[in-house]
Structure formats: C-alpha cells, structure tokens
Design a protein around this motif. Sequence first.
Motif, short mmCIF file in Angstrom:
data_model
loop_
_atom_site.label_atom_id
_atom_site.label_comp_id
_atom_site.label_asym_id
_atom_site.label_seq_id
_atom_site.Cartn_x
_atom_site.Cartn_y
_atom_site.Cartn_z
N SER A 1 31.50 -12.29 36.01
CA SER A 1 30.92 -12.67 34.74
C SER A 1 29.73 -13.61 34.91
CB SER A 1 31.98 -13.30 33.84
OG SER A 1 32.64 -14.29 34.56
N THR A 2 29.62 -14.29 36.08
CA THR A 2 28.53 -15.24 36.28
C THR A 2 27.28 -14.56 36.85
OG1 THR A 2 29.50 -15.68 38.41
CG2 THR A 2 29.92 -17.30 36.67
N ALA A 3 27.45 -13.35 37.43
CA ALA A 3 26.33 -12.70 38.11
C ALA A 3 25.31 -12.20 37.09
CB ALA A 3 26.85 -11.54 38.93
N VAL A 4 24.05 -12.10 37.56
CA VAL A 4 23.02 -11.49 36.70
C VAL A 4 23.31 -9.99 36.66
CG1 VAL A 4 20.56 -10.99 36.48
CG2 VAL A 4 21.29 -13.20 37.37
N PRO A 5 23.49 -9.39 35.49
CA PRO A 5 23.73 -7.95 35.48
C PRO A 5 22.48 -7.18 35.92
CG PRO A 5 23.70 -8.85 33.24
CD PRO A 5 23.54 -10.01 34.17
N ILE A 6 22.71 -6.19 36.77
CA ILE A 6 21.57 -5.41 37.29
C ILE A 6 21.88 -3.92 37.18
CG2 ILE A 6 20.17 -4.89 39.35
CD1 ILE A 6 20.76 -7.74 40.33
N ILE A 7 20.91 -3.18 36.69
CA ILE A 7 20.99 -1.72 36.70
C ILE A 7 19.85 -1.23 37.59
CG2 ILE A 7 20.87 0.42 35.34
CD1 ILE A 7 21.79 -1.19 32.89
N THR A 8 20.19 -0.43 38.61
CA THR A 8 19.13 0.09 39.48
C THR A 8 18.85 1.55 39.12
OG1 THR A 8 20.77 0.70 41.16
CG2 THR A 8 19.71 -1.44 41.41
N ILE A 9 17.57 1.89 39.16
CA ILE A 9 17.17 3.28 38.90
C ILE A 9 16.29 3.72 40.07
CG2 ILE A 9 16.02 4.86 37.29
CD1 ILE A 9 16.83 3.06 35.05
N ASP A 10 16.86 4.51 40.95
CA ASP A 10 16.12 4.99 42.11
C ASP A 10 15.84 6.48 41.98
OD1 ASP A 10 15.91 2.66 43.90
OD2 ASP A 10 18.11 2.72 43.90
N GLY A 11 14.91 6.94 42.80
CA GLY A 11 14.61 8.37 42.80
C GLY A 11 13.20 8.63 43.30
N PRO A 12 12.89 9.90 43.54
CA PRO A 12 11.55 10.24 44.05
C PRO A 12 10.46 10.10 42.98
CG PRO A 12 12.79 12.23 43.58
CD PRO A 12 13.73 11.09 43.32
N GLY A 13 9.21 10.27 43.41
CA GLY A 13 8.08 10.16 42.51
C GLY A 13 8.10 11.24 41.43
N GLY A 14 7.66 10.88 40.23
CA GLY A 14 7.52 11.84 39.14
C GLY A 14 8.83 12.23 38.48
N VAL A 15 9.89 11.47 38.76
CA VAL A 15 11.20 11.86 38.25
C VAL A 15 11.51 11.23 36.88
CG1 VAL A 15 12.67 10.06 39.28
CG2 VAL A 15 13.49 12.41 39.17
N GLY A 16 10.67 10.26 36.50
CA GLY A 16 10.88 9.60 35.20
C GLY A 16 11.57 8.25 35.30
N LYS A 17 11.59 7.67 36.52
CA LYS A 17 12.24 6.36 36.71
C LYS A 17 11.59 5.29 35.87
CE LYS A 17 11.15 5.71 40.98
NZ LYS A 17 10.38 6.80 41.50
N GLY A 18 10.26 5.25 35.96
CA GLY A 18 9.51 4.19 35.27
C GLY A 18 9.76 4.21 33.77
N THR A 19 9.66 5.41 33.19
CA THR A 19 9.84 5.54 31.74
C THR A 19 11.26 5.14 31.36
OG1 THR A 19 8.38 7.44 31.94
CG2 THR A 19 9.49 7.16 29.83
N THR A 20 12.23 5.64 32.11
CA THR A 20 13.64 5.33 31.80
C THR A 20 13.88 3.82 31.94
OG1 THR A 20 14.21 7.46 32.76
CG2 THR A 20 16.03 5.95 32.36
N ALA A 21 13.35 3.24 33.02
CA ALA A 21 13.56 1.80 33.25
C ALA A 21 12.95 0.98 32.11
CB ALA A 21 12.96 1.41 34.60
#
Length: 236
Positions: free
Chosen positions: A3-23
């Motif tokens: 409960s004390t940790a900073v919550p983190i969601i990671t979004i990995d993947g190759p180029g052009g997959v839509g990571k940036g938009t989703t993030a």
Amino acid sequence: MQSTAVPIITIDGPGGVGKGTTAHLLAKRLNWHILDSGAIYRVVAFVAEKSKISIEDCEGLLKQIANLDLNFATDSEGEMRVLLKGKDISVQIREPQIGSAASQLSVYPTIRAALLDCQRQFAKLPGLVADGRDMGTVVFPEAQLKIFLDAAPEARARRRYKQLIAQGRNVTLDDVFAQILERDERDRTRAVSPLKPAEDALIIDTTNLSVNEVFTEVVLQWDKRLREFEKKQGES
Ligand code: DC
C-alpha cells in the motif's frame, strides 16, 4: 501490491504498436505521471548528432549523459514537451533518423545502466504509467500491472506511416515498413534488456483493435488488479 509503494503500470512493446497513445490516455484517466522512456534514448541520439559524437562512441555518449540537462514539461494543451537545456526539442527527437540512432545506441549495456536512475525518478505518487521496451522487465520489475502490446509489423507500419504523413513528412509505406522491421530485429535481439514481455505481463495483440478498445482493456485490467488488491487487504 504494497500500500505504500508508488503504483506503476508498464506498457511495453515494439514501435508503432500504440504504446504512447495508450499510456497518455491512461495517465490522463488516472491523473498519474507518465514516462516516455523512448524519448530519453532519443534525446541521447539527438545530443550525439548535435555534438558530432558517433553513436558507437560509448565513452563520449556516457559523458554527455552525465551532463544531460533534460526536463519534461506539460504544455497548456496537456502535451508533453521535452526540454534540453530549456530548449524544446520535442519535434526534432521524432525525426526517423533520431529514432534509428536511439535504437542503435540503446544496445550498449553501459548506456542503458546510465539511464536507469533518470527513468526511475519518474516513479512518484499518485502513480506512474511507464512506456518503453523494458519497463516491466528491467526498469520497474515491481510494477503492479504490466502490459505488453504487440501487433503485426504491417499494421504497425501503416499506423506509423499515417502519423508521419499527418505530420507532413515525405515518406513511403515501404520505407516505413523496412524501418520497422530493422528496428524490431535490433530491439528484440540485443543482449541487454531486449524487447520481450515480462513473465507476468498481459499481452494484448492490437492488430485488429482500435485505440479505444486497447485503452478500455487496459483500464479493465487495472480495475481488476485493484479489486484483487482490495480483496487481499480485506482478508489480511
Ligand atoms: O519508443 P521509441 O521509438 O521512441 O524508442 C526509440 C528507441 O529507443 C527504440 O527503438 C529502442 C530504444 N528504447 C529502448 O531501448 N528502451 C526503452 N525503454 C525505450 C526505447
């Protein structure tokens, strides 16, 4: 999840997959911080080009990284801006040759190690959405939710091509496709932190999904994770 940790969601993947938009959509929805780790590698490539340092000159690059005066800011429209010595270089780092150079210099373990701290500093409350290639495997292995987006290279090339044309760039679909394949090969086969899903990542194939469908799925997964966490808390 602690409960004390900073919550983190990671979004990995190759180029052009839509990571940036989703993030970006996700960070906006949750009102969290965002890390575009590719932008950091691109800044190093940009600095190398400006300082006429070869991307094979690891020592030279490390010296530049040690003195990197880099900041990220959000403009009045909510867009992230990349500032180098206070100068906005957000557009320049998106040039295809900078992306290619970033991919080439990112194979060096010492460069990756030198950039770790800079990336980890983004983990701040209320939470972080981290977008990249090794967010879930190396930079934030403790992340509470790890997403790996994938898509057929043809679909990614078409998306990238549309983006570049919309930006007024003179490119052909064939060239973009060739660059995607070349970048995939290098990012996936490098010895250190290769592009691959973390063992506990949820893999989403976005080939036939809209931006909204991908976003909805990630939000659903995060809600599910939160409910599991609350249930565990209730039991203990
Ligand atoms: O996501 P992008 O296209 O802006 O990233 C540019 C390059 O930077 C990518 O081809 C490989 C490298 N990169 C990396 O090695 N690790 C990351 N976490 C992000 C990017």
